[in-house]
Design a protein around this motif. Structure first.
Motif, short mmCIF file in Angstrom:
data_model
loop_
_atom_site.label_atom_id
_atom_site.label_comp_id
_atom_site.label_asym_id
_atom_site.label_seq_id
_atom_site.Cartn_x
_atom_site.Cartn_y
_atom_site.Cartn_z
N PRO A 198 0.81 -1.22 0.00
CA PRO A 198 0.00 0.00 0.00
C PRO A 198 0.85 1.28 0.00
O PRO A 198 0.53 2.24 -0.71
CB PRO A 198 -0.81 -0.12 1.30
N VAL A 199 1.94 1.27 0.77
CA VAL A 199 2.74 2.49 0.89
C VAL A 199 3.50 2.77 -0.41
O VAL A 199 3.45 3.87 -0.96
CB VAL A 199 3.73 2.36 2.07
N ALA A 200 4.20 1.76 -0.92
CA ALA A 200 5.02 1.97 -2.11
C ALA A 200 4.16 2.27 -3.33
O ALA A 200 4.50 3.14 -4.15
CB ALA A 200 5.89 0.74 -2.37
N ALA A 201 3.04 1.59 -3.47
CA ALA A 201 2.20 1.81 -4.65
C ALA A 201 1.62 3.22 -4.65
O ALA A 201 1.57 3.89 -5.69
CB ALA A 201 1.09 0.77 -4.70
N ALA A 202 1.18 3.69 -3.48
CA ALA A 202 0.63 5.05 -3.39
C ALA A 202 1.72 6.08 -3.67
O ALA A 202 1.53 7.02 -4.44
CB ALA A 202 0.02 5.28 -2.01
N LEU A 203 2.88 5.89 -3.07
CA LEU A 203 3.99 6.83 -3.26
C LEU A 203 4.46 6.86 -4.71
O LEU A 203 4.69 7.92 -5.28
CB LEU A 203 5.19 6.40 -2.40
N VAL A 226 12.51 7.64 -0.22
CA VAL A 226 12.89 6.58 0.71
C VAL A 226 12.45 6.93 2.13
O VAL A 226 11.97 6.08 2.88
CB VAL A 226 14.41 6.32 0.63
N ASN A 227 12.57 8.19 2.50
CA ASN A 227 12.10 8.60 3.82
C ASN A 227 10.60 8.37 3.97
O ASN A 227 10.14 7.84 4.99
CB ASN A 227 12.44 10.07 4.07
N ALA A 228 9.85 8.76 2.95
CA ALA A 228 8.39 8.59 3.01
C ALA A 228 8.02 7.11 3.08
O ALA A 228 7.12 6.71 3.83
CB ALA A 228 7.73 9.26 1.80
N LEU A 229 8.73 6.31 2.31
CA LEU A 229 8.47 4.87 2.33
C LEU A 229 8.72 4.28 3.72
O LEU A 229 7.89 3.54 4.26
CB LEU A 229 9.37 4.19 1.29
N ARG A 263 3.64 13.08 3.63
CA ARG A 263 4.99 13.64 3.79
C ARG A 263 5.47 14.24 2.48
O ARG A 263 6.05 15.33 2.47
CB ARG A 263 5.95 12.54 4.28
N LEU A 264 5.25 13.52 1.38
CA LEU A 264 5.67 14.07 0.08
C LEU A 264 4.90 15.34 -0.25
O LEU A 264 5.44 16.24 -0.92
CB LEU A 264 5.47 13.04 -1.04
#
Lengths: 452, 452
Positions: B110-115, B130-133, B175-176
């Protein structure tokens, strides 16, 4: 989680939904489907320029969407999912939408918003539309009954429109997409897998976000299922499934007994006042007292007796914003006594900050009385001279025992529609909604009412 | 619902998320963030042509979307929300994704796909990415800990990736988008209001739908909050809020103690085998036995001792489809013994229907042994001649005590990436993922790897 008993309600509800027909609906149900659609459309127009809705519209515009369906009350179109989301949000944003009283579900928003958005992407006849609307509301409210009514232990933390709304919307949209029984089961399951919402989000914009999410989720579930995307066949009743997750001790039979014979739509009510439904009986009582006030009478305090649920959900003595005021019994009691009305004007920041309202609001007290019905309240207003005026509302206006008349619903529609449309467009739209089952192409004909 | 104790974890997590910086991440955490991103990208490519994903791609195409972001493994682009949804689904579809072992959350999807979808709509530097991930995974796994670890009563019915995934994704995207603390709280709240998923959807395509929904929900929550759309400030810990809804007896402290010092990312593992993580230790044991088999040895039966959770989640003696086989301990035990491997080939219909596998699968038995650790298993294979071969896996390959090496992760990446990309593109992409924190524009540079 528990494992509920094994009645195959996913299968039974899907079979009902897949084969439901307008012709088989009793006349009273057809009529009520028209009334709730009219009420919904009015609410969607009334709420269409609330700040929360404007933000959602801006987000939709950013999302790179094609102009597939109307954003009601706005001159723009967006993709079908975004339209379902925003239009349901609008219809909820003034807390003026319909209520299934037994479960405090607001059933029409998710179902109607999903259906109407889909109707703008393809030709849908009015009778199919009305049938889908009625069946979606039926599935939704029956599942609310399963989760919340005895023998289930009531869980007031659930924001039940967000929990059962996606499923009602999926069943309704699935019917328009002519899903077979297999796909209808998957649509129901995929919708259940998006069921979400709890009451802690109330008194913020998220209170309108939850039903909006339900509308979009249901639409998406049916769209995916139509492509053959599978889900379990027993998602509702399975161990570690929907009913197990959201309730305790539930009776699955409530979901399916008398399907096609008894209709929950007939237990759905329209709000005469734009605030939490449990506040309505005390508004009736306070308005009655306000009408008895003579020049020179100065109300000094208000003492209320209400159903316990009213106090649980709306005990908010110091609302600061319209969102908080919508669910503050103290605000509405004071506003009714001071201003003699309970309309959209009493939901505004101006009324919340009115010195007379603020002053009396601080002297409103309420006690829970388990002997009262949910649509009943008693108010005692003590005047500065010491005299006490009392009123008892036995059945709230707009409740099942005292339903809003067609004329009152028309007036409510006009009061909201005029916030977004010219008078001529309002009247055209009112006529179309009143007669929606006779339309040949629901999306096209209704959208024409506000674009021409 | 209950009312948990009153630690303001919504506020604390939002403050942490709003101020998190790449510079403050320990080296090991940075490294692990690169490793999990590489693993995720490989899984997204590997699953990109599964039937469920193809259906989701078709639905996205129908949704009237603008080409904002890549559908990984496909030559087309779709809107940012649709890309988040589909790419997370791909990365889950082979059951080959990462696992936070303590809670069986699959955090990265969920995190990587959204980012990643967001990164294709604006310039995002690699260190910010990378920080946001890392922070999204941290928030997600910590909330999984709150809901599932003692003193909370474990609720195995929750599909926890769907419950905490939206919140991790929202914090990361927030965060982004440089949300301030207020908006970060609302993003977290709006994500929590979409938290959904229960285990009854496993063994259908809906098993991949739930994490995909989490990715999109989190992205949407942050996008709306960025516009000022509000939620309660205490959504997680409020009475009738997130923690109350999804757990019983939870300790809120687990969500925030040691934030910025202890990292859950270091308790995240990568799967060497494409199936339910709890099956992995018995696969190790069975592969070891398979390697000892001599020509002429005919396995007659398999007796397993496993951690109780393994039996609870994967007791499926007769899987009929790849989706069922992914969570059938019987299938993997038999396939390992008969075919000597536990890779993507053992997840196919051909393997499920292989007569030798079918025959031995019927003679696999398993008992729960509470004395075993979660990453431990014992296998005894009885041969037709009566001889018994035994193996004990003390720590499953890929577990925290026996992590996959960089070389093994590269090989896993290649095995999946080659299902969708030419070799040269695979190698380019592998290099970019390994080095993602140094990129100047993550979305553009990575998308170039497969489009040029």
């Amino acid at each position: 989680m528990i494992s509920p008993s094994a009645r195959a309600i996913t299968r039974e509800l899907a079979a009902y939904a897949a084969h439901s027909r307008f012709d088989a609906l009793p006349g009273r149900v057809r009529l009520e489907a028209h009334r709730t659609f009219l009420n919904w459309m009015g609410c969607a127009l009334g709420g269409s320029h609330e700040p929360s809705v404007e933000m959602a519209v801006a987000a939709a515009a950013e999302g790179g969407s094609a102009p597939q369906a109307s954003i009601i009350g706005h001159p723009m179109r967006t993709d079908v999912a975004g339209a379902a989301f925003v239009n349901c949000m609008s219809s909820s944003a003034l807390a003026f939408d319909d209520t299934h009283l037994a479960t405090v579900t607001h059933p029409t928003g998710p179902v109607a918003a999903a259906l109407f958005a889909l109707c703008e992407t393809r030709k849908v006849a009015g009778d199919e539309f009305v049938n889908a609307l009625a069946l979606g509301i039926e599935v939704e409210c029956r599942l609310s009954n399963v989760l919340l009514l005895p023998p289930a232990k009531a869980n007031l933390g659930l924001y039940v429109t967000g929990i059962t709304g996606p499923i009602g919307a999926a069943a309704a949209v699935g019917r328009l997409l002519k899903l077979d029984e297999d796909r209808m089961r998957w649509a129901i399951g995929l919708a259940a897998a998006q069921a979400a919402g709890f009451r802690a989000t109330h008194s913020s914009m998220a209170a309108w976000f939850v039903p909006a999410h339900a509308a979009r989720s249901g639409l998406f579930a049916a769209t995916l299922a139509a492509k053959g995307f599978t889900c379990s066949d027993n998602t509702l009743e399975a161990p570690n499934g929907f009913v197990a997750m959201f309730s305790s001790g539930a009776a699955l039979d409530r979901g399916v007994e008398g399907l096609g014979e008894r209709f929950e739509l007939l237990a759905n009510a329209y709000k005469p006042y734009p605030c939490g439904i449990v506040i309505h009986p005390l508004i009736d009582a306070c308005l009655e007292i306000a009408s008895q006030l003579q020049p020179g009478d100065i109300p000094a305090s208000v003492a209320l007796r209400v159903h316990p649920l009213t106090l649980t959900l709306t005990d908010r003595p110091k609302p600061a914003t319209p969102l908080e005021a919508q669910i503050s019994l103290h605000h509405w009691a004071a506003a009714c006594i001071v201003q003699g009305e309970a309309g959209l004007a009493q939901q505004t920041q101006a009324c919340i900050d009115d010195p007379g309202v603020v002053s009396l609001r601080a002297r409103v007290s309420a006690v829970a009385d388990p002997a009262l019905q949910r649509d009943e309240a008693v108010a005692d207003v003590t005047l500065e001279c010491g005299r006490v005026l009392s009123a008892h509302a036995a059945h709230a206006r707009g409740s099942i025992d005292r339903p809003m008349t067609d004329g009152e619903l028309n007036a409510k529609f006009r009061s909201q529609a005029r916030m977004a449309l010219a008078d001529a467009a309002c009247e055209r739209l009112l006529g179309l909604c009143r007669n929606v089952s006779a339309l040949a192409d629901v999306g096209k004909e209704i959208a024409a009412a506000w674009t021409t």
